[in-house]
Design an enzyme around this catalytic site. Structure first.
Site, mmCIF file in Angstrom:
data_model
loop_
_atom_site.group_PDB
_atom_site.id
_atom_site.type_symbol
_atom_site.label_atom_id
_atom_site.label_comp_id
_atom_site.label_asym_id
_atom_site.label_seq_id
_atom_site.Cartn_x
_atom_site.Cartn_y
_atom_site.Cartn_z
ATOM 1 N N LYS A 1 -14.107 -8.071 -9.615
ATOM 2 C CA LYS A 1 -13.270 -8.911 -10.459
ATOM 3 C C LYS A 1 -12.696 -10.084 -9.658
ATOM 4 C CE LYS A 1 -9.786 -8.521 -14.040
ATOM 5 N NZ LYS A 1 -8.960 -7.623 -14.855
ATOM 6 N N ASP A 2 -12.289 -9.824 -8.401
ATOM 7 C CA ASP A 2 -11.773 -10.905 -7.559
ATOM 8 C C ASP A 2 -12.868 -11.909 -7.224
ATOM 9 O OD1 ASP A 2 -9.146 -10.074 -7.491
ATOM 10 O OD2 ASP A 2 -9.433 -8.791 -5.740
ATOM 11 N N SER B 1 -0.354 -0.833 -6.126
ATOM 12 C CA SER B 1 -0.148 -1.987 -7.000
ATOM 13 C C SER B 1 0.576 -1.584 -8.271
ATOM 14 C CB SER B 1 -1.494 -2.600 -7.388
ATOM 15 O OG SER B 1 -2.166 -3.057 -6.251
ATOM 16 N N GLU C 1 5.797 -34.111 -2.305
ATOM 17 C CA GLU C 1 4.609 -33.643 -2.996
ATOM 18 C C GLU C 1 5.013 -32.865 -4.239
ATOM 19 O OE1 GLU C 1 1.949 -35.322 -1.934
ATOM 20 O OE2 GLU C 1 0.775 -33.644 -1.203
ATOM 21 N N HIS D 1 0.806 -1.221 0.000
ATOM 22 C CA HIS D 1 0.000 0.000 0.000
ATOM 23 C C HIS D 1 0.835 1.266 0.000
ATOM 24 C CE1 HIS D 1 -3.379 -2.640 0.439
ATOM 25 N NE2 HIS D 1 -4.204 -1.619 0.358
#
Lengths: 422, 271
Positions: free
Chosen positions: A247-248, A223, A291, A219
């Protein structure tokens, strides 16, 4: 931080005004993920993966806390207690499959998030701290996932723990005492299982803490975006809410569809059958493999088969495996190109795609049995991996001629920007 | 500093890897990896269809009951099934009285211990008891079968293939690998990981088990039924899992469609 045009939080209801004076939590949320956080308007779907990673952590903590109520961290009963969860605990099968596949989903999401960072050089100034914290989160995730995989106390749990803690014995002089200290014994046993359970419960909360720092650091500059150019004006940004919450939300839906398909229809597809055999220290599995999300690094570990300059091969492998991730910490200073986005870096872009292919090849080799042909392939692929980050990136950034950048984010979206001609 | 040491570290690792590659490649050319009997003769499981295959697949209860009968009359002589309690058999379609009777008549009895006298004893099993452990004194180490179909690649097909895969050792194998003759006390089976298994063929003749539902008990049928039964023991919640999955996918599909429309609506003035 905020741009000058960020909308300030204005509570209207008297209760919210009262709350804002006593504890301005709604103001904090408004500024962090609400209408008060201006975000570049051109983010593509690769920018959904940060939120998805956060969702995965919450999912893992929620399922994990309930699983911990029914699991018994004792080497005598751990395996059966997992089967008790699968058979006798209400919805226990869904919690366990959700948690096991949740770990895989978390790594898929985080790998995409990291490679997004590689392509768009999200690590470059002024966002170095976000990147450093992100690599730290990844290291913590790897430790957490490794210890979680030990808890069912199946054959791969036991032998995986033995191989991975055995890496510490490669360190000269202090290696073996260190390994015994970490395990609380000479081999993985009840002491090791107990401490792994304790740490597996603790580390996700440490990860949550570092994520808070990661977002805090985000922040301050705000972004990044697919063009890599800085925000200049209000028309370059939209408020996080409702634009990116919407959108998320859609991205989360698509993610959950794929995740649910695994949990409900192929819950064991990403696991190893040997982990449904209870741990047996007297019987070594034919192939010990971790894994899938550790395969590329496991391939690097196994690629060092010959002693080099009097350094034992095993020690070289361990050093290289850790360096393969630690070298990410130095990316902001290795890649000196002033252009961030791979869209405007023709030479860098080619090497980026080779790297993606290279890591996939390493993953394939890491999951294959340790036969000579796979080892030979992984040696070339590992060499490219180190050359890419430590040699190619610095060289490319100094010889490459980047393509011209758009004037502004607005111009890149709309084709024109009134401010450019004014 | 980073730009000096970084490339040096990178070149160091790359040099070490190329050295390892060179050593390995020379060794491979001098002594190519020898082929082994396992590499040449081990077979992947046979293609076999089950009712529980696929996202809509369900268990065939009469088949599970037949498979249970095969387990009870053949497998249970050596193999335990400790994750299963008698009460779980209700899933196969048995009623309460039948489950009680199966538990009561089970050959291996539950162990008791009287703390007052110190005497060890036995009692009949009840539906609450798990299927009791078996004591096996022979050669080999019969694994617990509760999870066997999840503990092998393509588990149900593997169990079926192993049970129907016993054969004499091929002459071609003995000719090429004379040292790999099956040792005494072991049995050749190309579906077993190292080709030689300590378990003698358990299902040898048609009609070995007399099915109560009239199904003809060929060796293949018995093998398939017991493979289905062992799929249920490994994953008794499979049907509920798939049913829940469809409900979850349906909900998510609707929710995602709405989320997409909401996203388009909100972004409509931004492109």
């Amino acid at each position: 931080m905020s741009f000058p045009w960020a909308k300030h939080y204005k509570p209207s209801h008297p209760l919210m005004v009262w709350l804002d004076e006593k504890l301005p939590l709604p103001r904090f949320v408004h500024g962090a993920i609400g209408g008060g956080y201006p975000v570049p308007r051109n983010l593509n779907y690769f920018w959904n993966f940060g939120v998805l990673a956060g969702f995965c952590l919450v999912l893992q903590i929620a399922t994990g806390v309930i699983l911990a109520m029914h699991y018994a961290a004792n080497s005598g009963v751990a395996f059966d207690s997992v089967e008790h969860i699968m058979r006798d605990v209400n919805w226990g099968w869904m919690l366990r499959y959700g948690h096991a596949n949740g770990a895989s989903a978390f790594f898929v999401v985080v790998y995409i998030h990291i490679f997004r960072g590689f392509f768009y050089s999200s690590y470059k100034a002024p966002r170095e701290m976000i990147w450093l914290l992100g690599v730290t989160i990844f290291l913590l995730m790897m430790a957490t996932a490794f210890m979680g995989y030990v808890l069912p106390w199946g054959q791969m749990s036991f032998w995986g723990a033995k191989v991975i803690t055995g890496l510490f014995s490669a360190i000269p002089i202090v290696g073996e005492p260190l390994q015994q200290w970490l395990l609380g014994g000479f081999a993985p046993d009840n002491a090791a299982l107990n401490r792994f359970f304790s740490l597996h419960f603790l580390l996700p909360f440490v990860i949550a803490g570092v994520i808070i720092l990661h977002i805090w650091a985000l922040h301050i500059p705000g972004s990044s975006n697919p063009t890599g150019i800085d925000v200049k004006q209000e028309s370059d940004t939209v408020p996080f809410h409702p634009y990116y919450t919407a959108k998320d939300g859609f991205g989360l839906g698509v993610f959950l569809l794929i995740y649910a398909a695994f949990v409900f229809f192929m819950p064991n597809a990403l696991g190893h059958p040997d982990n449904y055999i209870a741990a047996n220290p007297m019987s070594t599995p034919a192939h010990i493999v971790p894994e899938w999300y550790f395969w590329p690094f496991y391939a690097i570990l196994r690629a060092f088969t010959a002693d080099f300059l009097f350094i034992p091969a095993k020690l070289m492998g361990v050093l290289a495996m850790f360096s393969a991730i630690l070298c990410w910490f130095f990316l902001p200073w290795l890649d000196t190109s002033p252009v961030r986005s791979g869209h405007y870096r023709p030479l860098f872009r080619k090497f980026f795609y080779i790297l993606v292919l290279d890591v996939l090849v390493l993953g394939f080799c890491g999951g294959s049995p340790a036969e000579t042909k796979y080892v030979l392939i992984s040696q070339i692929a590992s060499a490219y991996y180190f050359l890419h980050f430590l040699v190619i990136l610095p060289v490319v950034s100094s010889i490459e001629k980047p393509e011209p950048l758009p004037f502004s984010i607005t111009e890149s979206v709309l084709g024109t920007d009134a401010a450019a001609t004014a | 500093m980073v730009r000096i040491f970084g490339p040096l570290v990178g070149l160091f690792f790359a040099a070490a890897l190329l050295w390892s590659f060179g050593v390995g490649a020379v060794q491979l050319i001098r002594e190519p990896e020898p082929s082994t009997a396992v590499k040449d003769f081990h077979l992947p499981p046979k293609e076999v269809k089950f009712t529980f295959d696929g996202p809509f697949g369900t268990f065939d209860k009469p088949q599970l009951q037949r498979g249970f009968q095969v387990y009870k009359e053949v497998c249970s002589n050596c193999h335990s099934l400790k994750q299963i309690a008698f009460r779980n058999l209700a899933d196969l379609g048995y009623n309460d009285a039948e489950v009680k009777a199966i538990a009561k008549q089970w050959g291996t009895k539950a162990k008791t211990f009287d703390p007052k006298t110190g005497d060890a004893g036995e009692r009949d099993n009840t539906p609450a008891d798990h299927i009791p452990a078996v004591y096996y004194a022979g050669t080999g180490n019969p694994p617990d079968l509760s999870l066997i179909t999840k503990a092998r690649h393509e588990g149900p097909a593997y169990v079926y293939s192993l049970l129907t895969g016993y054969t004499t050792q091929p002459a071609a194998l003995l000719k090429k690998y004379p040292d790999s003759a099956t040792p005494d006390g072991l049995y050749y089976n190309p579906y077993f990981a190292n080709l030689n298994i300590a378990m003698p063929a358990p299902l040898t003749t048609d009609g070995q088990v007399t099915y109560t539902d009239g199904t003809k008990s060929t060796v293949g049928q018995m093998a398939k039924d017991v493979a289905a039964f062992l799929t249920w023991t490994a994953e008794p919640k499979m049907e509920k899992r798939k049913q829940t999955g469809w409900a979850v996918l349906g909900f998510l599909l609707a929710a995602t469609a709405l989320a997409y429309l909401a996203k388009r609506n909100i972004w409509s003035d931004m492109h």
